[in-house]
Design a protein around this motif. Structure first.
Motif, PDB file in Angstrom:
ATOM      1  N   UNK A 125      69.913  45.211  59.024  1.00 18.19           N
ATOM      2  CA  UNK A 125      69.063  46.319  58.600  1.00 18.19           C
ATOM      3  C   UNK A 125      69.440  46.693  57.167  1.00 18.19           C
ATOM      4  N   UNK A 126      68.432  46.919  56.339  1.00 17.56           N
ATOM      5  CA  UNK A 126      68.676  47.230  54.931  1.00 17.56           C
ATOM      6  C   UNK A 126      67.812  48.413  54.504  1.00 17.56           C
ATOM      7  N   UNK A 127      68.283  49.135  53.494  1.00 15.69           N
ATOM      8  CA  UNK A 127      67.509  50.204  52.873  1.00 15.69           C
ATOM      9  C   UNK A 127      66.981  49.685  51.543  1.00 15.69           C
ATOM     10  N   UNK A 128      65.679  49.870  51.301  1.00 15.77           N
ATOM     11  CA  UNK A 128      65.052  49.363  50.080  1.00 15.77           C
ATOM     12  C   UNK A 128      64.323  50.517  49.398  1.00 15.77           C
ATOM     13  N   UNK A 129      64.657  50.781  48.157  1.00 15.79           N
ATOM     14  CA  UNK A 129      64.052  51.873  47.407  1.00 15.79           C
ATOM     15  C   UNK A 129      62.560  51.685  47.205  1.00 15.79           C
ATOM     16  N   UNK A 130      61.872  52.790  46.932  1.00 19.15           N
ATOM     17  CA  UNK A 130      60.422  52.745  46.798  1.00 19.15           C
ATOM     18  C   UNK A 130      59.980  51.901  45.610  1.00 19.15           C
ATOM     19  N   UNK A 131      60.806  51.826  44.579  1.00 16.86           N
ATOM     20  CA  UNK A 131      60.437  51.063  43.390  1.00 16.86           C
ATOM     21  C   UNK A 131      60.946  49.629  43.433  1.00 16.86           C
ATOM     22  N   UNK A 132      61.650  49.285  44.488  1.00 13.41           N
ATOM     23  CA  UNK A 132      62.151  47.919  44.627  1.00 13.41           C
ATOM     24  C   UNK A 132      61.128  47.057  45.353  1.00 13.41           C
ATOM     25  N   UNK A 133      61.160  45.788  45.056  1.00  9.70           N
ATOM     26  CA  UNK A 133      60.260  44.851  45.734  1.00  9.70           C
ATOM     27  C   UNK A 133      60.811  44.531  47.118  1.00  9.70           C
ATOM     28  N   UNK A 134      59.957  44.649  48.117  1.00  6.12           N
ATOM     29  CA  UNK A 134      60.380  44.385  49.491  1.00  6.12           C
ATOM     30  C   UNK A 134      60.215  42.894  49.785  1.00  6.12           C
ATOM     31  N   UNK A 135      61.294  42.192  50.121  1.00  6.74           N
ATOM     32  CA  UNK A 135      61.181  40.764  50.450  1.00  6.74           C
ATOM     33  C   UNK A 135      60.233  40.543  51.627  1.00  6.74           C
TER      34      UNK A 135
END
Length: 330
Positions: A65-75
């Motif tokens: 499980x990972x946290x991804x910021x709103x401005x980061x590209x989601x793999x």
């Protein structure tokens, strides 16, 4: 949980808010509020959620499980946990990824089954005896300090998901609090609304707005502040307001974002330098020095960012004052 009556109220759990009706048997959370908020937030947050605590994804390739910021590209291989409660959404997500292996699809199904069937143990006490609830909470949380007792109500008696969380400055405070960035003072929010709406600090003109105009200004300000917080986290490396040298930086940032959107590239770099130079210079620790900065924003993103940066003193470069010569003992 403590089962007892509760009046009608807006109940907020992280990014999720409901208009809870009056009920005679609401469940009040005595212990475990943060765990409830984490679960609800991770499973119900919208795509626009700013708080990284609630932007949780399951990485199929790495089985983590990972946290991804709103401005980061989601793999592509990262499944949003918010989809796991939506069978149609999961189906569309997997169909769009035809390259998923059988093992990865089985992981998706296993995750959904686990989330849908995992038991959440809890103890429910009943009765009007408030002292008993005090004692239970004290022993669980504070080691017996009765003056610290607090409860937060979680109404499970039929509140409608998706209901609005109210309007006005208090609602804006509540919405911004859901960013997980910390508590932003009401004065900063009030001037942010004025900066976004009129391009200047708060004055009497703001009081002439109609109810609909107020609400539109609040919604626009919330959106702008969300992007400003994203910028501070991602570009300026400031994860929380506890390490923010001056909260007044949010007012000009909100104005900038309202006009030009999320800063990127060269503009983001100039704003990052302006932010930190302003902190060093002490501009953003004082209302009287931070608010006039708003007038520098307006022409174009790069021009505005350049003006902002030119308005603060360059940071001191101490390298020229030091002797970097390596001297060996004779």
């Amino acid at each position: 949980m403590w089962k007892r009556p509760a009046p009608a109220a807006t109940v907020r759990l992280g990014p999720f808010a409901v208009e809870a009706p009056e009920t005679p048997d609401a469940l009040w959370v005595l212990d475990g509020r943060q765990r409830v908020i984490s679960l609800v937030g991770a499973l119900s947050a919208s795509e626009e959620t700013v708080d990284p605590r609630f932007r949780i994804f399951y990485n199929l390739k790495e089985d983590t499980f990972v946290s991804i910021g709103r401005r980061e590209e989601v793999p592509d291989e990262c499944l949003p946990l918010t989809l796991t409660l939506d069978p149609a959404g999961v189906s569309s997500w997997t169909e769009a990824r035809f390259w998923l292996t059988k093992a990865e699809l089985m992981r998706v199904n296993a995750l959904i089954a686990e989330l849908h069937t995992a038991p959440i143990p809890m103890t429910v006490i009943e009765g009007p005896d408030e002292r008993r609830a005090h004692q239970i909470f004290d022993r669980l949380t504070f080691g017996g300090h009765p003056d610290r007792w607090r409860t937060t109500r979680l109404d499970v008696g039929g509140a409608a998901p998706g209901a609005g969380a109210g309007t006005g400055l208090a609602a804006l405070e509540s919405d911004v609090d859901a960013f997980g960035f910390g508590e932003i003072p009401a004065d900063v929010l009030k001037h942010s609304v004025a900066a976004v709406r009129f391009g200047r600090p708060y004055d009497a003109a703001l009081d002439t707005l109609t109810g609909d105009e107020w609400n539109a200004a609040f919604r626009r300000t919330e959106h702008a502040l969300g992007i400003a917080v994203d910028f501070l986290r991602s570009d300026a490396d400031i994860p929380h307001d506890r390490v923010l040298p001056g909260q007044w930086v949010l007012v000009p940032l909100a104005r900038f974002v309202a006009l030009f959107g999320a800063p990127t590239g060269r503009v983001a770099e100039l704003l990052r330098r302006w932010t930190w130079r302003g902190f060093v210079d002490g501009i953003f620790s004082r209302q009287e020095s931070a608010l006039p900065v708003i007038s520098s924003i307006g022409a174009a993103p790069l021009t505005s960012a350049t003006r902002l940066l030119s308005g603060v003193r360059p940071t001191v470069d101490v390298r020229g004052e030091l002797d970097w010569t390596v001297k060996f003992p004779q």
